[in-house]
Structures are given as structure tokens and as C-alpha cells.
Motif scaffolding. Sequence first.
Motif, PDB file in Angstrom:
ATOM      1  N   SER A 170       9.236  12.423  -9.119  1.00  0.00           N
ATOM      2  CA  SER A 170       9.704  11.114  -8.923  1.00  0.00           C
ATOM      3  C   SER A 170      10.422  10.509  -9.806  1.00  0.00           C
ATOM      4  O   SER A 170      10.659  10.919 -11.287  1.00  0.00           O
ATOM      5  N   GLU A 171      11.416   9.506  -9.460  1.00  0.00           N
ATOM      6  CA  GLU A 171      12.152   8.853 -10.796  1.00  0.00           C
ATOM      7  C   GLU A 171      11.284   8.414 -11.877  1.00  0.00           C
ATOM      8  O   GLU A 171      11.558   8.824 -13.182  1.00  0.00           O
ATOM      9  N   PRO A 172      10.155   7.878 -11.911  1.00  0.00           N
ATOM     10  CA  PRO A 172       9.478   7.465 -13.055  1.00  0.00           C
ATOM     11  C   PRO A 172       9.031   8.813 -13.676  1.00  0.00           C
ATOM     12  O   PRO A 172       8.930   8.559 -14.982  1.00  0.00           O
ATOM     13  N   GLY A 173       8.512   9.731 -12.852  1.00  0.00           N
ATOM     14  CA  GLY A 173       7.984  10.738 -13.583  1.00  0.00           C
ATOM     15  C   GLY A 173       8.956  11.574 -14.558  1.00  0.00           C
ATOM     16  O   GLY A 173       8.801  11.795 -15.649  1.00  0.00           O
ATOM     17  N   LEU A 217       0.697  -1.221   0.079  1.00  0.00           N
ATOM     18  CA  LEU A 217       0.108   0.166  -0.121  1.00  0.00           C
ATOM     19  C   LEU A 217       0.919   1.332  -0.017  1.00  0.00           C
ATOM     20  O   LEU A 217       0.376   2.401   0.447  1.00  0.00           O
ATOM     21  N   GLU A 218       1.990   1.211  -0.643  1.00  0.00           N
ATOM     22  CA  GLU A 218       3.016   2.477  -0.847  1.00  0.00           C
ATOM     23  C   GLU A 218       2.757   3.081  -2.018  1.00  0.00           C
ATOM     24  O   GLU A 218       2.682   2.308  -3.180  1.00  0.00           O
ATOM     25  N   PRO A 219       2.424   4.305  -1.857  1.00  0.00           N
ATOM     26  CA  PRO A 219       2.070   4.907  -3.090  1.00  0.00           C
ATOM     27  C   PRO A 219       3.054   4.778  -4.300  1.00  0.00           C
ATOM     28  O   PRO A 219       4.204   4.897  -3.822  1.00  0.00           O
ATOM     29  N   LEU A 220       2.706   4.540  -5.562  1.00  0.00           N
ATOM     30  CA  LEU A 220       3.640   4.656  -6.599  1.00  0.00           C
ATOM     31  C   LEU A 220       3.296   5.395  -7.857  1.00  0.00           C
ATOM     32  O   LEU A 220       2.058   5.377  -8.144  1.00  0.00           O
ATOM     33  N   LEU A 221       3.969   5.553  -8.707  1.00  0.00           N
ATOM     34  CA  LEU A 221       3.528   6.060  -9.983  1.00  0.00           C
ATOM     35  C   LEU A 221       3.986   4.949 -10.963  1.00  0.00           C
ATOM     36  O   LEU A 221       5.396   4.563 -10.937  1.00  0.00           O
ATOM     37  N   TRP A 222       3.023   4.219 -11.681  1.00  0.00           N
ATOM     38  CA  TRP A 222       3.404   3.176 -12.777  1.00  0.00           C
ATOM     39  C   TRP A 222       3.240   4.065 -14.049  1.00  0.00           C
ATOM     40  O   TRP A 222       2.059   4.510 -14.396  1.00  0.00           O
ATOM     41  N   LEU A 223       4.338   3.410 -14.975  1.00  0.00           N
ATOM     42  CA  LEU A 223       4.114   4.024 -16.456  1.00  0.00           C
ATOM     43  C   LEU A 223       3.530   3.112 -17.172  1.00  0.00           C
ATOM     44  O   LEU A 223       4.082   1.684 -17.112  1.00  0.00           O
ATOM     45  N   VAL A 256      -0.506   5.192 -14.170  1.00  0.00           N
ATOM     46  CA  VAL A 256      -1.463   5.512 -12.987  1.00  0.00           C
ATOM     47  C   VAL A 256      -0.763   5.651 -11.807  1.00  0.00           C
ATOM     48  O   VAL A 256       0.714   5.162 -11.603  1.00  0.00           O
ATOM     49  N   PHE A 257      -1.112   6.539 -10.913  1.00  0.00           N
ATOM     50  CA  PHE A 257      -0.410   6.841  -9.491  1.00  0.00           C
ATOM     51  C   PHE A 257      -1.337   6.282  -8.484  1.00  0.00           C
ATOM     52  O   PHE A 257      -2.483   6.615  -8.855  1.00  0.00           O
ATOM     53  N   THR A 258      -0.953   5.807  -7.335  1.00  0.00           N
ATOM     54  CA  THR A 258      -1.602   5.388  -6.323  1.00  0.00           C
ATOM     55  C   THR A 258      -1.511   6.514  -4.980  1.00  0.00           C
ATOM     56  O   THR A 258      -0.519   7.288  -5.035  1.00  0.00           O
ATOM     57  N   VAL A 259      -2.579   6.505  -4.310  1.00  0.00           N
ATOM     58  CA  VAL A 259      -2.899   7.650  -3.253  1.00  0.00           C
ATOM     59  C   VAL A 259      -2.950   6.824  -1.794  1.00  0.00           C
ATOM     60  O   VAL A 259      -4.314   6.028  -1.919  1.00  0.00           O
ATOM     61  N   ALA A 260      -2.613   7.189  -0.850  1.00  0.00           N
ATOM     62  CA  ALA A 260      -3.024   6.614   0.491  1.00  0.00           C
ATOM     63  C   ALA A 260      -4.241   7.625   0.963  1.00  0.00           C
ATOM     64  O   ALA A 260      -4.234   8.586   0.687  1.00  0.00           O
ATOM     65  N   ASP A 261      -5.041   6.882   2.015  1.00  0.00           N
ATOM     66  CA  ASP A 261      -6.109   7.731   2.245  1.00  0.00           C
ATOM     67  C   ASP A 261      -5.774   9.039   3.020  1.00  0.00           C
ATOM     68  O   ASP A 261      -6.499   9.962   2.956  1.00  0.00           O
TER      69      ASP A 261
END
Length: 441
Positions: free
Chosen positions: A395-398, A25-31, A355-360
Motif C-alpha cells: 500500500s502507499e502508506p506502507g 468502512l473501507e479498509p485503510l492503513l493509518w500511520l 493501525v489498519f482496519t479489516v472488513a468482516d
Amino acid sequence: MHRRPTHTPRPSHLNAAELASLQRLEPLLWLNPGLASSFVAPDQALDPEVAIARFDRCAALMSKVFPQLRGSQGKLQSPLLPVPALQEQLGSMQSGTWLIKRDDALPVAGSVKARGGFHEILTLAERLALDAGLLKESSDRLDLSSAAAHRLFQKYRIAVGSTGNLGLSIGLIAKALGFEATVHMSEDAKDWKKDRLRAAGVKVIEHVGDYASAVQAGRVAAEQDPYGYFVDDEASPHLFLGYAAAASEAQAQLAAQGRKVDATHPLFVYLPCGVGGAPGGVAYGLKLLFGEHVHCFFAEPAASPCMLVQLAARDGAPTSVYDFGLDNRTEADGLAVAQASPLVAPLMRQLLSGVFTVADDTLFRDIHALMQTEGMLIEPSAAAGMRGPLWLTGSEPGQRYLAARNLQANMPQATHVIWSTGGSLVPSLEHETFQKRGRQR
Ligand SMILES: *Cc1c(COP(=O)(O)O)cnc(C)c1O
């Protein structure tokens, strides 16, 4: 019930570090590796102009049945606003200009669902009235509010499954035109949304289970009913086109604000994603208008990244967040979806940047920051896209995404559109609870 045993996920476009982050559940940016360098419309049958024309010819009808739409002559529109104070607090002033697309303030339904939902019910009303001989192709759509049309629509029962906002949208327009409506709600649905629907005369059926089980219940109920009509959030092209119509509205607003979109003026758009219909439709519409100059990213809760896992599946087979041991539990009720739309996911394969994810916790912090800096009150789901510009530039992927397209030098002229998707119908007591949670973080 929610958490299925974790088996080894099938081969995916997720590296070991990404998979570990996703499961923790750690936020990430996926390309998205499937993003094509040039955009070719994949399906001629999906033409947003159809929805734009329908909204136009139904504008007088809309302003008659919804007094809230009189000010806009029956048009369903939301502002596109610069947010300099938010940008300064959260981000950097060097990486372009941040704007917020305020679908949280869309009239009547108070969320992005107004676009898709109203379009689908207008499509149905036109078809029924044409078939019954109450309307000619060339007639004024005001005729859809006649007593005869009302009597016709009363026979039909519209069913929809929803975590809340789609139910509000469908329920409100259905009742306004005279249809009977039943909304099947998942357990995530907030009580105030149910109360509001019941007050409008909509039948609300509560289900123990997630979004997909509410949708399934609606599907079954409508199938058994000869006058039943099911609004299928998992597969409806009418919803999709209603959302896609938002793109030309945004295009006109960008132009009016003097914001160019071309090779040296990139446009980045960050869209909260549940099942994928709303953000998918908007992204599709934007790609048709701006091609490779627009870069669309979806934002999903860390516990419900259904579009991410679906696009990452190498074989494209249906994939759910439960397959990764995630539990689909999030305060972002509009985004609590375990499996992406099988209509929309294949369309996103070539046009979505990532897609990137976000913690509540971040959602609450960000809605509080937005209130403090810009005085806007939105719901948690609507805040999912707010960190988009930071992911891209910080971020690195960004950085990798920008470098691969030689975009770094153009970032000062970039436009970042954070799509805000819901909030204006939320009762003030709920907003106070959100704000309090955001302050504590
Ligand atoms: C439904 C919803 C979304 C996402 O739309 P999908 O079509 O489910 O992907 C985003 N924000 C809010 C507030 C919503 O209600």
C-alpha cells in the motif's frame, strides 16, 4: 441505541481521504504520527518482569490445577510457526518470512486472554493469601491450592465484563482456585461461550448493550459487594503485564529459530485490537526488548477502529467510534469495542507504528485461507492481523513507512509475526459456519 448522531469529529490526525475511508468502512492503513524514533519506557511501574516472575513461581500451582498445563510444566505458552503455504497464497515470498504466533492455541482458555486473565487472578490470590498469613513471600505457590486457601478464596466474588474470551479466561482460573465468579456479557457474546462458563460453575449475566456497558455492569456489581473484586479490562495494569510477558517468550522463540532482529533484520508484528490491553501489552513488551527494530501495528474491524480514532485525536480526549458515525457491529466479537482503554492508549501514542482496519468478509476469507493452507482453525477476531504484511509492502502508506526508515532493502530479511489470538475452544459447528462463510466470499 448504538449509533449516536454524527457530529463533526474534533481535529484529528486523519486526512480527508482517511476520514472518508474510515466513515465508509473501507479498509485503510493509518500511520501513527506520534511514533517516536527511539523507544524510552514511559512508566517504570509497568515492568513485564513482574509478570514473568509471577508465572514462573506459580508454574507448579498451574500444572496442579490445570492438567492441560502438565506437558509444559505449568507454563502458559503458544507456538510460533512459519506459515509458508499461507504466505505463498496471500502474499509474496520476497518480502521476508511470515510467522504466526498461536495464542489461539493457548491451553485452558484458548485465547490471548489467558495471559492477562491468569496473571491478574494469580496476583489477587497471592495478595489475599499473604494478607491472611496463609503464604509467605518465600513459600511455594502450591500453597495457593491448599484447603485453607480454597476456603479463603471462596468468600470472594470476582466480576468481569467481557464480549466473551476474557470472561472465559477469568472464569476458568477463578473457579479453579476456588473463587466465585460472575461474568457480565455484552450482546455480542456467543452462546457457546456462555454455556461453557455456566458448565464450569461461573455465573453469567447477559446484558443488552455493548462491551462498555457489560464492563460498567461488572464494575457496579463489584463495588456494592464488600467481597467483590472487579477485573477492569479498560484499565488493569495486571492484565496488561500478563500480556506483556508474551514478548520474552516470542523473543526466545525467534532466537531458537535463528531469526535475527536488528537494524537490517526488522521485525513487524500485527496484533488484533479490541480495547487495547492484549495487543498493547504485547507491543509494549516487544518494544522494551527490541526498541526501534520492532514495528507494531494493530488490526481493528472497520466498524470498531477504537484505537485508531483515539490515537488520531489531536487533543487526546476520549474518543469513540460512535463519534464517527460507526456502529461497532462486527462478527469479530473479541474486537467489538467502541472506545479504547484509557490506560493503554496513552502508552501506545509513542510506540505504535500504525493501525489498519479489516472488513468482516475479509476475516472469513482469511480464516478459510488459513485452514486450507496450514490446517489451522481460528476465530474471526484472531484473523484480523493476517493482511498486515500486505498492507506494509503493498500500500502507499506502507511503502511510505518503509521508505521513511530506509527499510526497503532489508525487507527480504524481515520477519512478519501475525499474532493469532483465539480459536481453539470454538466448537466445531461454529468453525464449520465460519469456513462456509469464508468459502462463499
Ligand atoms: C480480546 C481479544 C483481542 C483483543 O484484546 P484487547 O485487550 O481487547 O484489545 C483479540 N483477539 C481475541 C480473540 C480476543 O478475544
